[in-house]
Design a protein around this motif. Structure first.
Motif, PDB file in Angstrom:
ATOM      1  N   PRO A  66       0.814  -1.209   0.000  1.00 54.13           N
ATOM      2  CA  PRO A  66       0.000   0.000   0.000  1.00 54.13           C
ATOM      3  C   PRO A  66       0.848   1.261   0.000  1.00 54.13           C
ATOM      4  CG  PRO A  66       0.008  -1.013   2.149  1.00 54.13           C
ATOM      5  CD  PRO A  66       0.736  -1.949   1.255  1.00 54.13           C
ATOM      6  N   GLY A  67       0.316   2.292  -0.624  1.00 59.21           N
ATOM      7  CA  GLY A  67       1.010   3.568  -0.679  1.00 59.21           C
ATOM      8  C   GLY A  67       0.844   4.343   0.614  1.00 59.21           C
ATOM      9  N   ASN A  68       1.529   5.450   0.674  1.00 61.08           N
ATOM     10  CA  ASN A  68       1.498   6.257   1.898  1.00 61.08           C
ATOM     11  C   ASN A  68       0.097   6.782   2.188  1.00 61.08           C
ATOM     12  OD1 ASN A  68       4.157   5.961   2.602  1.00 61.08           O
ATOM     13  ND2 ASN A  68       4.808   7.630   1.265  1.00 61.08           N
ATOM     14  N   LEU A  69      -0.589   7.219   1.112  1.00 57.71           N
ATOM     15  CA  LEU A  69      -1.927   7.780   1.282  1.00 57.71           C
ATOM     16  C   LEU A  69      -2.897   6.717   1.800  1.00 57.71           C
ATOM     17  CD1 LEU A  69      -3.206  10.527   0.753  1.00 57.71           C
ATOM     18  CD2 LEU A  69      -4.045   9.625  -1.397  1.00 57.71           C
ATOM     19  N   THR A  70      -2.739   5.484   1.298  1.00 50.58           N
ATOM     20  CA  THR A  70      -3.590   4.383   1.745  1.00 50.58           C
ATOM     21  C   THR A  70      -3.375   4.095   3.216  1.00 50.58           C
ATOM     22  OG1 THR A  70      -3.363   3.486  -0.459  1.00 50.58           O
ATOM     23  CG2 THR A  70      -4.271   2.043   1.215  1.00 50.58           C
ATOM     24  N   ILE A  71      -2.110   4.047   3.619  1.00 52.56           N
ATOM     25  CA  ILE A  71      -1.801   3.776   5.024  1.00 52.56           C
ATOM     26  C   ILE A  71      -2.383   4.870   5.908  1.00 52.56           C
ATOM     27  CG2 ILE A  71       0.084   3.644   6.692  1.00 52.56           C
ATOM     28  CD1 ILE A  71       1.724   2.263   4.579  1.00 52.56           C
ATOM     29  N   ALA A  72      -2.241   6.138   5.462  1.00 59.04           N
ATOM     30  CA  ALA A  72      -2.765   7.248   6.256  1.00 59.04           C
ATOM     31  C   ALA A  72      -4.285   7.152   6.379  1.00 59.04           C
ATOM     32  CB  ALA A  72      -2.372   8.574   5.612  1.00 59.04           C
ATOM     33  N   ALA A  73      -4.968   6.852   5.260  1.00 56.26           N
ATOM     34  CA  ALA A  73      -6.433   6.764   5.288  1.00 56.26           C
ATOM     35  C   ALA A  73      -6.889   5.630   6.191  1.00 56.26           C
ATOM     36  CB  ALA A  73      -6.970   6.571   3.875  1.00 56.26           C
ATOM     37  N   GLY A  74      -6.221   4.468   6.081  1.00 55.58           N
ATOM     38  CA  GLY A  74      -6.595   3.336   6.920  1.00 55.58           C
ATOM     39  C   GLY A  74      -6.397   3.629   8.389  1.00 55.58           C
ATOM     40  N   THR A  75      -5.241   4.242   8.722  1.00 51.87           N
ATOM     41  CA  THR A  75      -4.970   4.548  10.125  1.00 51.87           C
ATOM     42  C   THR A  75      -5.990   5.526  10.686  1.00 51.87           C
ATOM     43  OG1 THR A  75      -2.654   4.323   9.545  1.00 51.87           O
ATOM     44  CG2 THR A  75      -3.153   5.228  11.706  1.00 51.87           C
ATOM     45  N   VAL A  76      -6.286   6.589   9.899  1.00 51.80           N
ATOM     46  CA  VAL A  76      -7.225   7.601  10.375  1.00 51.80           C
ATOM     47  C   VAL A  76      -8.616   6.999  10.571  1.00 51.80           C
ATOM     48  CG1 VAL A  76      -8.469   9.679   9.683  1.00 51.80           C
ATOM     49  CG2 VAL A  76      -5.993   9.592   9.496  1.00 51.80           C
ATOM     50  N   SER A  77      -9.052   6.144   9.630  1.00 51.99           N
ATOM     51  CA  SER A  77     -10.400   5.584   9.738  1.00 51.99           C
ATOM     52  C   SER A  77     -10.508   4.629  10.912  1.00 51.99           C
ATOM     53  CB  SER A  77     -10.782   4.888   8.440  1.00 51.99           C
ATOM     54  OG  SER A  77      -9.860   3.873   8.167  1.00 51.99           O
ATOM     55  N   VAL A  78      -9.512   3.775  11.088  1.00 50.91           N
ATOM     56  CA  VAL A  78      -9.546   2.849  12.222  1.00 50.91           C
ATOM     57  C   VAL A  78      -9.511   3.617  13.538  1.00 50.91           C
ATOM     58  CG1 VAL A  78      -8.258   1.031  13.397  1.00 50.91           C
ATOM     59  CG2 VAL A  78      -8.555   0.939  10.944  1.00 50.91           C
ATOM     60  N   PHE A  79      -8.730   4.693  13.559  1.00 60.54           N
ATOM     61  CA  PHE A  79      -8.658   5.507  14.769  1.00 60.54           C
ATOM     62  C   PHE A  79     -10.003   6.158  15.072  1.00 60.54           C
ATOM     63  CE2 PHE A  79      -7.908   9.769  16.573  1.00 60.54           C
ATOM     64  CZ  PHE A  79      -7.417   9.375  17.803  1.00 60.54           C
ATOM     65  N   LEU A  80     -10.666   6.677  14.034  1.00 61.86           N
ATOM     66  CA  LEU A  80     -11.965   7.321  14.244  1.00 61.86           C
ATOM     67  C   LEU A  80     -12.993   6.319  14.739  1.00 61.86           C
ATOM     68  CD1 LEU A  80     -12.375   9.816  11.282  1.00 61.86           C
ATOM     69  CD2 LEU A  80     -12.133  10.314  13.700  1.00 61.86           C
ATOM     70  N   LEU A  81     -12.963   5.118  14.167  1.00 62.07           N
ATOM     71  CA  LEU A  81     -13.934   4.105  14.591  1.00 62.07           C
ATOM     72  C   LEU A  81     -13.672   3.676  16.031  1.00 62.07           C
ATOM     73  CD1 LEU A  81     -16.237   2.575  13.023  1.00 62.07           C
ATOM     74  CD2 LEU A  81     -14.763   0.615  13.329  1.00 62.07           C
TER      75      LEU A  81
END
Lengths: 160, 99
Positions: A66-81
Motif C-alpha cells: 500500500p502507498g502512503n496515502l492508503t496507510i494514512a487513510a486506513g490509520t485515520v479511519s480505524v482511529f476514528l472508529l
C-alpha cells in the motif's frame, strides 16, 4: 477475506459473514429481512461472484504494497472508529436498552408505524410512505438491466 | 442483546470491508468488500430501527439490498468486459487513464 489470497476462500468467508448477519437480524426480530438477506445476498449475489471468479480464472496473487496515502487513510479511519467505540462504551447510559412497544393500530405521518415483525408492515410502508423510493428502485433495476445487456453485448466490426 | 453490541459488530464489519477496499488489488475482492460495507450499514439500520421502535430503518434496508444487488450485477458486467479487453482484473495494472 481481507488477509487471504485465494478469492474463492474469500467468497466462502463472505457467505459465512452474510449468514451471520442474517442470524443477527433474527435476533433483532427482523425475520423478513433475515430471509431476504439469505435469499438475495448469500443466494444470488455470492453465486454471481463465484461464477465470475470461475469465469475469469483469477489466480492467487501477492498483495499490493500500500502507498502512503492508503496507510494514512486506513490509520485515520480505524482511529476514528475506535474513538467512536470508546465514546459509546464509556457512557452506557447514553443509549439505554431497546424496548418493544405494542404496535399502533393505524399509523400515520405524525405517529409512524411501530417496529413490528410481520411482512405486511413492510408492504404498508412501501406502498404509502415510501411510494416514490419504491418506484425509483424499480427504475434503477430497469436501468441496471439495460446497462448489463449493453455491456455484455459484443460489438462486432467496431474499433473502440 | 443491546444496541451497543449491534453497533460494535456493524462497525467491525464496516472497517473490515473498508480495509479490504484499501488493501486488496483484485477487483473482485474489492467489490466483495464494498458489499460487506453495505451489509454493515444494513445491520446498523436494523439495530437503530429496533431501538427507535419505528419501521423506517427496516424498510430502508430493503432499498439498500436492492441497490447492492444492482450494483453487483453492473460491476461484474463491467469487470467481465474489462477482462475481455485487458486480460486482467488487477487494480494496479489498470492505469490507462493515469497517464
Amino acid at each position: 477475506m481481507v488477509v487471504g489470497r485465494n478469492p474463492v476462500n474469500g467468497a466462502m468467508f463472505m457467505i459465512l459473514s452474510l449468514v451471520g448477519v442474517a442470524g443477527l437480524f433474527v435476533l433483532l426480530n427482523a425475520f423478513f429481512l433475515a430471509v431476504l438477506q439469505i435469499l438475495v445476498y448469500a443466494g444470488a449475489v455470492m453465486v454471481l461472484f463465484l461464477f465470475i471468479v470461475m469465469l475469469l480464472d483469477v489466480d492467487v496473487v501477492s498483495k499490493r504494497s500500500p502507498g502512503n496515502l492508503t496507510i494514512a487513510a486506513g490509520t485515520v479511519s480505524v482511529f476514528l472508529l475506535g474513538l467512536g467505540f470508546v465514546a459509546l462504551l464509556d457512557r452506557p447510559q447514553m443509549l439505554p436498552e431497546p424496548t418493544l412497544l405494542a404496535p399502533e393500530r393505524l399509523p400515520s405521518l405524525e405517529t409512524p408505524m411501530a417496529f413490528v415483525t410481520g411482512i405486511q408492515a413492510y408492504g404498508y410502508s412501501l406502498f404509502t410512505k415510501y411510494m416514490l423510493p419504491f418506484q425509483m428502485t424499480g427504475l434503477l433495476l430497469l436501468v441496471a438491466m439495460i446497462g448489463i445487456i449493453v455491456l455484455s453485448k459484443r460489438f462486432e466490426n467496431k474499433s473502440v | 442483546m443491546t444496541l451497543h453490541s449491534v453497533i460494535l459488530v456493524a462497525g467491525i464489519l464496516f472497517i473490515t470491508g473498508f480495509l479490504g477496499v484499501l488493501l486488496r488489488r483484485n477487483t473482485l475482492i474489492v467489490l466483495m468488500s464494498v458489499e460487506l460495507m453495505l451489509n454493515a450499514v444494513n445491520l446498523a439500520f436494523v439495530g437503530f430501527s429496533r431501538y427507535n421502535n419505528t419501521m423506517d430503518g427496516a424498510v430502508f434496508v430493503f432499498f439498500i439490498i436492492t441497490v447492492a444487488a444492482a450494483e453487483v450485477a453492473v460491476g461484474l458486467a463491467i469487470l467481465v468486459a474489462l477482462f475481455r479487453r485487458r486480460q486482467t482484473v488487477m487494480l494496479d495494472t489498470i492505469n490507462q487513464l493515469k497517464d
